[in-house]
Design an enzyme around this catalytic site. Structure first.
Site, PDB file in Angstrom:
ATOM      1  N   ASN A   9     -19.715  -3.799  -2.066  1.00  0.00           N
ATOM      2  CA  ASN A   9     -18.789  -4.278  -1.045  1.00  0.00           C
ATOM      3  C   ASN A   9     -19.310  -3.771   0.296  1.00  0.00           C
ATOM      4  OD1 ASN A   9     -16.692  -4.913   0.648  1.00  0.00           O
ATOM      5  ND2 ASN A   9     -15.248  -3.427  -0.222  1.00  0.00           N
ATOM      6  N   TRP A  10     -19.875  -4.680   1.059  1.00  0.00           N
ATOM      7  CA  TRP A  10     -20.522  -4.267   2.316  1.00  0.00           C
ATOM      8  C   TRP A  10     -19.535  -4.012   3.447  1.00  0.00           C
ATOM      9  CZ3 TRP A  10     -25.501  -7.801   2.854  1.00  0.00           C
ATOM     10  CH2 TRP A  10     -26.459  -7.340   1.949  1.00  0.00           C
ATOM     11  N   LYS A  11     -18.290  -4.387   3.258  1.00  0.00           N
ATOM     12  CA  LYS A  11     -17.282  -4.213   4.321  1.00  0.00           C
ATOM     13  C   LYS A  11     -17.818  -4.839   5.622  1.00  0.00           C
ATOM     14  CE  LYS A  11     -15.739  -0.266   1.708  1.00  0.00           C
ATOM     15  NZ  LYS A  11     -15.097   1.036   1.650  1.00  0.00           N
ATOM     16  N   HIS A  94      -8.207  -4.885  -1.738  1.00  0.00           N
ATOM     17  CA  HIS A  94      -8.928  -3.658  -1.384  1.00  0.00           C
ATOM     18  C   HIS A  94      -7.999  -2.749  -0.573  1.00  0.00           C
ATOM     19  CE1 HIS A  94     -11.758  -0.888   0.402  1.00  0.00           C
ATOM     20  NE2 HIS A  94     -12.543  -1.176  -0.615  1.00  0.00           N
ATOM     21  N   GLU A  96      -8.427  -1.047   1.990  1.00  0.00           N
ATOM     22  CA  GLU A  96      -8.483  -1.222   3.449  1.00  0.00           C
ATOM     23  C   GLU A  96      -7.661  -2.434   3.872  1.00  0.00           C
ATOM     24  OE1 GLU A  96     -12.748  -1.051   3.628  1.00  0.00           O
ATOM     25  OE2 GLU A  96     -12.592   1.034   2.992  1.00  0.00           O
ATOM     26  N   GLU A 166      -9.898   2.039  -7.367  1.00  0.00           N
ATOM     27  CA  GLU A 166     -10.480   2.764  -6.245  1.00  0.00           C
ATOM     28  C   GLU A 166      -9.450   3.739  -5.667  1.00  0.00           C
ATOM     29  OE1 GLU A 166     -13.990   0.241  -4.536  1.00  0.00           O
ATOM     30  OE2 GLU A 166     -12.174  -0.126  -3.405  1.00  0.00           O
ATOM     31  N   GLY A 172     -15.217   6.404   0.812  1.00  0.00           N
ATOM     32  CA  GLY A 172     -15.926   6.769   2.041  1.00  0.00           C
ATOM     33  C   GLY A 172     -15.809   8.239   2.401  1.00  0.00           C
ATOM     34  N   SER A 212     -17.008   6.484  -3.387  1.00  0.00           N
ATOM     35  CA  SER A 212     -18.119   7.439  -3.257  1.00  0.00           C
ATOM     36  C   SER A 212     -19.048   7.467  -4.477  1.00  0.00           C
ATOM     37  CB  SER A 212     -17.604   8.841  -2.939  1.00  0.00           C
ATOM     38  OG  SER A 212     -16.912   8.833  -1.700  1.00  0.00           O
ATOM     39  N   GLY A 233     -19.385   0.967  -2.023  1.00  0.00           N
ATOM     40  CA  GLY A 233     -19.364   0.736  -0.581  1.00  0.00           C
ATOM     41  C   GLY A 233     -20.672   1.203   0.041  1.00  0.00           C
ATOM     42  N   GLY A 234     -20.642   2.359   0.672  1.00  0.00           N
ATOM     43  CA  GLY A 234     -21.778   2.876   1.441  1.00  0.00           C
ATOM     44  C   GLY A 234     -23.126   2.788   0.733  1.00  0.00           C
TER      45      GLY A 234
HETATM   46  P1  13P Z   1     -17.584   3.969  -0.793  1.00  0.00           P
HETATM   47  O1  13P Z   1     -18.520   3.744  -1.949  1.00  0.00           O
HETATM   48  O2  13P Z   1     -18.271   3.909   0.542  1.00  0.00           O
HETATM   49  O3  13P Z   1     -16.739   5.178  -0.983  1.00  0.00           O
HETATM   50  O4  13P Z   1     -16.568   2.705  -0.768  1.00  0.00           O
HETATM   51  C1  13P Z   1     -15.945   2.324  -1.935  1.00  0.00           C
HETATM   52  C2  13P Z   1     -15.266   1.030  -1.704  1.00  0.00           C
HETATM   53  O5  13P Z   1     -14.280   0.958  -0.975  1.00  0.00           O
HETATM   54  C3  13P Z   1     -15.823  -0.178  -2.329  1.00  0.00           C
HETATM   55  O6  13P Z   1     -14.946  -1.240  -2.230  1.00  0.00           O
END
Ligand code: 13P
Length: 249
Positions: A9-11, A94, A96, A166, A172, A212, A233-234
């Site tokens: 998920n590149w956000k 998600h 966010e 999640e 993050g 993470s 994510g990251g």
């Molecule tokens: P991180 O891997 O950056 O913690 O993000 C997880 C995430 O929100 C994937 O949707």
């Protein structure tokens, strides 16, 4: 065996050139045969990304969509628009989207319905905040998220669903749920689905862990019985890290 999945998920990261650079690198990698790889770029790059990996097993996924089919919803994107550029899978719920954009269980249920009407696959995210966990409310919160957004669906609909657990406190932050905490919640989610539907439905749905996940901790998390992969994510922004995670089963 359940489908193993590693989804990035590149956000709000990676512009057009960065998206292309990543995909060019990805296409040079050996993709593990038994793992389904997915990438969710920004809306603006979905069309290009889909065209770029047309002959490649990676699936291009959208990060969100609106529940309506069309109309006066400035800034929003519909299921039909996603499908018109080849995208058949969408991330919904998600944390966010829930916290920053105030998407609640009821509106997420509408989005789920719309996605299914358009025959899309859904990665549906659930997760508790730190205060929910500290007050020992985490199981209730997850159960409520499942009940209010998904439990009106038919048994057949579940073929199109992937669940992503999640925990908000792990997203993050560099703080991962321990493998035991992940397993405990994944088993709870599977049991809750089995009680509502059947163990057959529950045993077939892939449940991903997100929060993470990095190359150094992926193998231990993925080795848990009810963890079928990750929503990353990251670490999904870098091809090497992403591939290390994809090879961590
Ligand atoms: P991180 O891997 O950056 O913690 O993000 C997880 C995430 O929100 C994937 O949707």
């Amino acid at each position: 065996m359940r489908q193993q999945i590693v989804a990035g998920n590149w956000k709000m990261n990676n512009d057009m050139a960065e998206t292309e650079m990543f995909l060019v690198q990805l296409k040079k990698q050996v993709i593990p045969e038994d793992v389904s790889l997915m990438i969710a770029p920004a809306f603006t790059n979905l069309n290009h990304a889909f065209q770029s990996v047309k002959d490649h097993p990676v699936t291009i996924v959208a990060q969100n969509m609106h529940q309506s089919d069309k109309g006066a919803f400035t800034g929003e994107v519909s299921a039909a628009m996603l499908k018109s550029v080849g995208v058949k899978t969408v991330i919904l719920g998600h944390s966010e989207r829930r916290s920053i954009f105030k998407e609640e269980n009821a509106v997420l249920a509408e989005k789920v319905n719309t996605a299914l009407i358009h025959d899309m696959n859904i990665i549906f995210c659930v997760g508790e905040t730190l205060s929910h966990r500290e007050t020992d409310d985490h199981f209730n919160v997850i159960e409520e998220q499942l009940e209010q957004s998904l439990f009106h669906l038919s048994q057949a609909n579940w073929k199109q669903l992937i669940i992503a657990y999640e925990p908000v406190w792990a997203i993050g932050t560099g703080e991962t749920a321990t493998p035991d905490q992940a397993q405990e919640m994944h088993a709870f989610i599977r049991k809750t689905i089995a009680e509502k539907y059947s163990s057959n439905v529950a045993n077939k749905v892939s449940i991903l862990y997100g929060g993470s996940v990095k190359p150094k901790n992926a193998a231990e998390i993925f080795s848990q019985k009810d963890v079928d992969g990750g929503l990353i994510g990251g670490a999904s922004l870098d091809v090497e890290n992403f591939m290390e995670i994809a090879n961590a089963f």
